[in-house]
Design a protein around this motif. Structure first.
Motif, PDB file in Angstrom:
ATOM      1  N   LYS A 196      30.102  53.743  38.078  1.00  0.00           N
ATOM      2  CA  LYS A 196      29.861  52.899  37.943  1.00  0.00           C
ATOM      3  C   LYS A 196      31.079  52.952  39.433  1.00  0.00           C
ATOM      4  N   ILE A 197      30.649  51.034  40.127  1.00  0.00           N
ATOM      5  CA  ILE A 197      32.088  51.355  40.528  1.00  0.00           C
ATOM      6  C   ILE A 197      32.898  50.260  39.958  1.00  0.00           C
ATOM      7  N   THR A 198      33.741  50.507  39.961  1.00  0.00           N
ATOM      8  CA  THR A 198      34.614  48.605  39.217  1.00  0.00           C
ATOM      9  C   THR A 198      35.193  48.129  40.247  1.00  0.00           C
ATOM     10  N   VAL A 199      34.760  46.703  40.015  1.00  0.00           N
ATOM     11  CA  VAL A 199      35.903  45.599  41.236  1.00  0.00           C
ATOM     12  C   VAL A 199      35.665  44.898  40.401  1.00  0.00           C
ATOM     13  N   ALA A 200      37.343  43.631  40.549  1.00  0.00           N
ATOM     14  CA  ALA A 200      37.776  42.966  40.295  1.00  0.00           C
ATOM     15  C   ALA A 200      36.941  41.573  41.421  1.00  0.00           C
ATOM     16  N   TYR A 201      35.992  40.818  39.905  1.00  0.00           N
ATOM     17  CA  TYR A 201      35.441  39.729  41.093  1.00  0.00           C
ATOM     18  C   TYR A 201      36.286  38.305  41.355  1.00  0.00           C
ATOM     19  N   HIS A 202      36.811  37.774  42.259  1.00  0.00           N
ATOM     20  CA  HIS A 202      37.238  36.281  42.255  1.00  0.00           C
ATOM     21  C   HIS A 202      36.214  35.302  43.401  1.00  0.00           C
ATOM     22  N   PHE A 203      36.430  34.238  41.973  1.00  0.00           N
ATOM     23  CA  PHE A 203      35.779  32.782  42.211  1.00  0.00           C
ATOM     24  C   PHE A 203      36.022  32.705  43.949  1.00  0.00           C
ATOM     25  N   GLU A 204      37.286  32.608  43.735  1.00  0.00           N
ATOM     26  CA  GLU A 204      37.946  31.971  45.301  1.00  0.00           C
ATOM     27  C   GLU A 204      38.384  32.838  46.296  1.00  0.00           C
ATOM     28  N   ILE A 205      38.148  33.641  46.500  1.00  0.00           N
ATOM     29  CA  ILE A 205      38.229  34.776  47.603  1.00  0.00           C
ATOM     30  C   ILE A 205      36.847  35.221  47.928  1.00  0.00           C
ATOM     31  N   VAL A 206      36.404  35.420  49.269  1.00  0.00           N
ATOM     32  CA  VAL A 206      35.137  36.279  50.095  1.00  0.00           C
ATOM     33  C   VAL A 206      35.884  37.751  49.569  1.00  0.00           C
ATOM     34  N   GLN A 207      34.945  38.532  49.355  1.00  0.00           N
ATOM     35  CA  GLN A 207      35.117  39.903  49.412  1.00  0.00           C
ATOM     36  C   GLN A 207      34.139  40.380  49.470  1.00  0.00           C
ATOM     37  N   PRO A 208      34.387  40.934  51.085  1.00  0.00           N
ATOM     38  CA  PRO A 208      33.978  41.840  52.124  1.00  0.00           C
ATOM     39  C   PRO A 208      33.909  43.281  51.206  1.00  0.00           C
ATOM     40  N   GLU A 237      34.106  28.414  53.040  1.00  0.00           N
ATOM     41  CA  GLU A 237      33.765  29.868  53.891  1.00  0.00           C
ATOM     42  C   GLU A 237      33.199  30.143  52.399  1.00  0.00           C
ATOM     43  N   VAL A 238      33.909  30.104  51.261  1.00  0.00           N
ATOM     44  CA  VAL A 238      34.332  30.830  50.104  1.00  0.00           C
ATOM     45  C   VAL A 238      33.569  29.992  48.921  1.00  0.00           C
ATOM     46  N   ILE A 239      33.045  28.926  49.110  1.00  0.00           N
ATOM     47  CA  ILE A 239      32.480  27.743  48.637  1.00  0.00           C
ATOM     48  C   ILE A 239      30.597  27.637  49.062  1.00  0.00           C
ATOM     49  N   GLN A 240      29.788  28.368  50.076  1.00  0.00           N
ATOM     50  CA  GLN A 240      28.950  28.086  51.046  1.00  0.00           C
ATOM     51  C   GLN A 240      27.908  29.210  50.430  1.00  0.00           C
ATOM     52  N   PHE A 241      28.540  29.879  49.943  1.00  0.00           N
ATOM     53  CA  PHE A 241      27.848  31.267  49.140  1.00  0.00           C
ATOM     54  C   PHE A 241      26.887  30.873  48.019  1.00  0.00           C
ATOM     55  N   GLU A 255      25.561  20.697  59.033  1.00  0.00           N
ATOM     56  CA  GLU A 255      24.824  22.025  58.522  1.00  0.00           C
ATOM     57  C   GLU A 255      26.008  23.250  58.511  1.00  0.00           C
ATOM     58  N   GLY A 256      26.895  23.607  57.441  1.00  0.00           N
ATOM     59  CA  GLY A 256      27.349  24.401  57.231  1.00  0.00           C
ATOM     60  C   GLY A 256      28.942  24.176  57.648  1.00  0.00           C
ATOM     61  N   VAL A 257      29.431  24.954  57.591  1.00  0.00           N
ATOM     62  CA  VAL A 257      31.091  25.042  57.584  1.00  0.00           C
ATOM     63  C   VAL A 257      31.232  24.054  58.819  1.00  0.00           C
ATOM     64  N   SER A 273      45.843  32.732  50.920  1.00  0.00           N
ATOM     65  CA  SER A 273      44.527  31.641  51.500  1.00  0.00           C
ATOM     66  C   SER A 273      45.223  30.532  50.278  1.00  0.00           C
ATOM     67  N   VAL A 274      44.791  28.783  50.980  1.00  0.00           N
ATOM     68  CA  VAL A 274      44.807  28.227  50.152  1.00  0.00           C
ATOM     69  C   VAL A 274      43.564  27.779  49.584  1.00  0.00           C
ATOM     70  N   ALA A 275      42.437  28.484  49.996  1.00  0.00           N
ATOM     71  CA  ALA A 275      41.493  29.265  49.072  1.00  0.00           C
ATOM     72  C   ALA A 275      41.472  29.275  47.319  1.00  0.00           C
ATOM     73  N   GLN A 276      42.298  30.405  47.433  1.00  0.00           N
ATOM     74  CA  GLN A 276      43.089  30.957  46.331  1.00  0.00           C
ATOM     75  C   GLN A 276      43.724  30.181  45.791  1.00  0.00           C
ATOM     76  N   ALA A 277      44.877  29.686  45.767  1.00  0.00           N
ATOM     77  CA  ALA A 277      45.250  27.982  45.646  1.00  0.00           C
ATOM     78  C   ALA A 277      44.074  27.442  44.358  1.00  0.00           C
ATOM     79  N   LEU A 278      43.629  26.980  45.571  1.00  0.00           N
ATOM     80  CA  LEU A 278      42.868  25.842  45.555  1.00  0.00           C
ATOM     81  C   LEU A 278      41.612  26.073  44.187  1.00  0.00           C
ATOM     82  N   LEU A 279      41.112  27.247  44.389  1.00  0.00           N
ATOM     83  CA  LEU A 279      39.964  27.383  43.648  1.00  0.00           C
ATOM     84  C   LEU A 279      40.426  27.794  42.368  1.00  0.00           C
TER      85      LEU A 279
END
Length: 656
Positions: free
Chosen positions: A108-120, A447-451, A487-489, A616-622
């Motif tokens: 398995k590949i371990t990754v830290a999921y951050h809701f507040e960040i878009v993680q490509p 960009e984060v919320i739209q997903f 429609e969208g961002v 990111s301001v999104a990271q601080a906000l979310l």
């Protein structure tokens, strides 16, 4: 434990008593890494890492290309994340599976999921030559392996899929799809948690001994787990109840990871809180979770004891007793459990159109813009490569044909026209000065919320602007008389750019109307049995002038599936915004004396984000949003498998 807080406000709040957000790394021994408002405050003031949920990615593939002559390919996957500068950072590698075009890797590949960040995420599949099979995969040089294909996605795309499974097409490097049928890659994400089982308990004490001289004791409980060597490790503590010898504490939630088993002994200590950190022990007792359940069933109390001192040589049994008023077993579902089962986050935005501009700064900006654009005109060139996307937008808005300021054509490559004097630009430039950070906040959060929003149609409002001579404190950003959605961002950005040319900046700054509109939409969703949670982003550069009306609106909205994010842009005094963001543990109170059922506001001043070097301001906000979402769901016993989030009480939907 009692002296681990440097401030009274943080020290009086509960720690580790209920999981209301994703997991986080925890420096507290034996903590189960659970989150609530107090824990969030505790970690934030100490500058620990933001919240995250650890995930394991399981990988499989089908119909891979066969690169071997006498056998099949021996595939391996390397997983990367793309950083903000575009470079790739390796997260891990699977094992090599020999002779398979349809491999299912075990590692398995371990990754830290951050809701507040878009993680490509980027996935590279390789065929590893047989002579390297005895080497650890970490030591393999990828240049010696044959490339089979790549694919990419955002981590949030995986966790929002049913079952958290996403199948991707493999293609050539850098998105080149010249060769078809390179196969498919399937990614399955799972949380790496030991158990979701938990118990919720309400503790009460009676006839506690008073340890204060001029007032009554300020009691709190600390619970520790006894470990194999006979010592104890703190796992949580309650909030402090001020000036009370018969306290009732808020419900606390203990997971199996904290108490290990129902028969494992716990030490429960009651202290009188002192701001110095020298808390005075009122009494202690030892009970297992099973014992606490019996106390609840039998409706009896357990007596505290005071350990013997060197002077007295025996234990003292004070009058105080501990009671268990509530004991129930439950499952603690995570944020990912909800979004992967079909719950959505619906994004809404409200943009401030009040005028907060210093004329001297405005003249400097106008002069700078004219020099820049004049240079572009003279040299017949497009935007310099050093100009940011936000500045390009500013120039495009100020110098567009409809403005009457510059007859021009701007496509990023050519700009022709005649520039007129600076004075004629002042009013036009005033519409967009200071708005670059508005653009940044909208784009990053959107960009984060739209997903998490399936239709990606977002209600968008403006407030504080003058339309046809009349000041409006809530108008549709797209200029439509009826439709509020875009429609969208990019639709938000287009509507905002258009509104800047049609709406005059004015004032004052009022939040009440837009909050009420957002709350009305959230309230209507309850009656429609929808699985939606709403997020309103307010971007402002002004001083709030309807504080009490805003507090009233927020208190009413605290019963609804709604969170409100506020970005303060510029140098205004934002103390009132900090009142709305109840991070001090004191919930908002309305003009009628009603207290908010939960904290739904997160405020971030943009200047602090920029000064602090946050990416990111999104990271601080979310970072608090998953916790607010879970608090709402858990307070109403809404499970991921629930058909809807409609309330049993009609009062929530009828507030507005």
């Amino acid at each position: 434990m009692g002296g681990c807080f440097s401030d009274v406000r943080g020290g009086k709040q509960a720690v580790g008593v209920g999981q209301t957000g994703p997991s986080m790394p925890s420096p507290i021994p034996a903590s189960n890494a659970t989150i609530n408002d107090a824990v969030d405050h505790f970690f934030r003031v100490r500058r620990f890492h933001p919240l995250f949920t650890p995930l394991e990615l399981s990988l499989s593939a089908s119909r891979l290309r066969d690169r071997d002559i006498f056998s099949k390919s021996d595939p391996m996957v390397v997983v990367y994340t793309k950083k903000r500068d575009g470079t790739l950072e390796e997260l891990g590698r699977t094992e090599v599976i020999m002779n398979s075009l349809d491999p299912a890797w075990i590692k398995k590949i371990t990754v830290a999921y951050h809701f507040e960040i878009v993680q490509p995420l980027i996935f590279h599949v390789y065929d590893v030559d047989a002579k390297y099979h005895n080497l650890p995969v970490e030591m393999l040089k990828l240049n010696d392996a044959e490339f089979l294909g790549e694919s990419s996605c955002a981590l949030s795309e995986i966790v929002t899929k049913q079952g958290q499974i996403l199948t991707l097409d493999l293609h050539n490097r850098n998105g080149n799809r010249g060769l078809k049928n390179l196969g498919k890659l399937t990614v399955h994400a799972e949380e790496t948690v030991d158990s979701k089982n938990a118990i919720e308990i309400i503790f009460r004490c009676s006839h506690l001994e008073n340890k204060d001289l001029l007032s009554k004791s300020d009691p709190f409980l600390r619970i520790s787990r006894i470990v194999e060597d006979g010592g104890s490790v703190p796992i949580c503590k309650t909030e402090v109840v001020d000036n009370n010898l018969n306290p009732i504490w808020r419900p606390l939630c203990l997971t199996t990871k904290q108490f290990v088993s129902k028969d494992n002994p716990l030490v429960i200590e009651c202290f009188d809180f002192n701001s110095s950190g020298n808390h005075v022990l009122i009494g202690k007792l030892q009970k297992s979770v099973a014992d606490l359940e019996k106390l609840h069933v039998q409706k009896t109390g357990a007596s505290f004891i005071l350990p013997s001192s060197a002077r007295h040589g025996h234990e003292k049994v004070p009058k105080g007793q501990l009671f268990v008023d509530q004991f129930c077993e439950k499952q603690l579902y995570s944020f990912i459990d909800y979004v992967s089962s079909g719950f959505e986050l619906n994004f809404m935005v409200a943009v401030d159109f009040t005028l907060q501009i210093e004329i001297l700064e405005l003249q400097i900006l106008c002069t700078t813009l004219i020099l820049l654009v004049n240079s572009m005109l003279t040299n017949r060139r497009g935007f310099p490569s050093t100009i940011s996307a936000q500045m390009k937008m500013l120039i495009s808005i100020v110098f567009q044909p409809s403005s009457g300021i510059l007859v021009s054509s701007i496509d990023g490559k050519r700009l022709f026209g005649v520039l007129i004097p600076v004075v004629d630009m002042i009013e036009k430039c005033g519409r967009v000065y200071g708005r670059l950070n508005f653009v940044r906040a909208i784009m990053e959060v959107g960009e984060v919320i739209q997903f998490y929003d399936s239709d990606r149609r977002f209600p968008a409002w403006g407030f504080g602007g003058r339309i046809n001579g009349t000041i409006s404190h809530c108008f549709n950003l797209n200029g439509s008389a009826s439709g509020i959605e875009v429609e969208g961002v990019q639709g938000i950005m287009a509507a905002y750019a258009s509104a800047l040319n049609q709406v005059a900046l004015s004032g004052p700054t009022l939040f009440g109307p837009v909050i009420n509109n957002a709350a009305e939409i959230a309230g209507q969703s309850l009656s429609c049995n929808s699985r939606k949670y709403f997020v309103l982003l307010i971007i402002t550069d002004g001083v709030l002038t309807d504080l009490q009306e805003t507090k009233d609106a927020l208190v009413r909205a605290s019963d609804l599936p709604l969170s409100i994010l506020i970005v303060g842009v510029g140098g205004a005094d934002f103390k009132q915004m900090e009142i709305l963001d109840a991070d001090n543990g004191c919930r908002l109170e309305s003009s009628t004396g009603r207290v908010a059922t939960r904290d739904i506001v997160q405020f971030v001043p943009m200047r602090e984000v920029l000064a602090g070097g946050q990416a990111s301001v999104a990271q601080a906000l979310l970072e608090e949003l998953p916790g607010q979402f879970l608090t709402y769901m858990r307070n109403r016993d809404i499970t991921p498998g629930a058909g809807n989030i409609a309330q049993t009480s009609a009062s929530y939907a009828s507030i507005y």
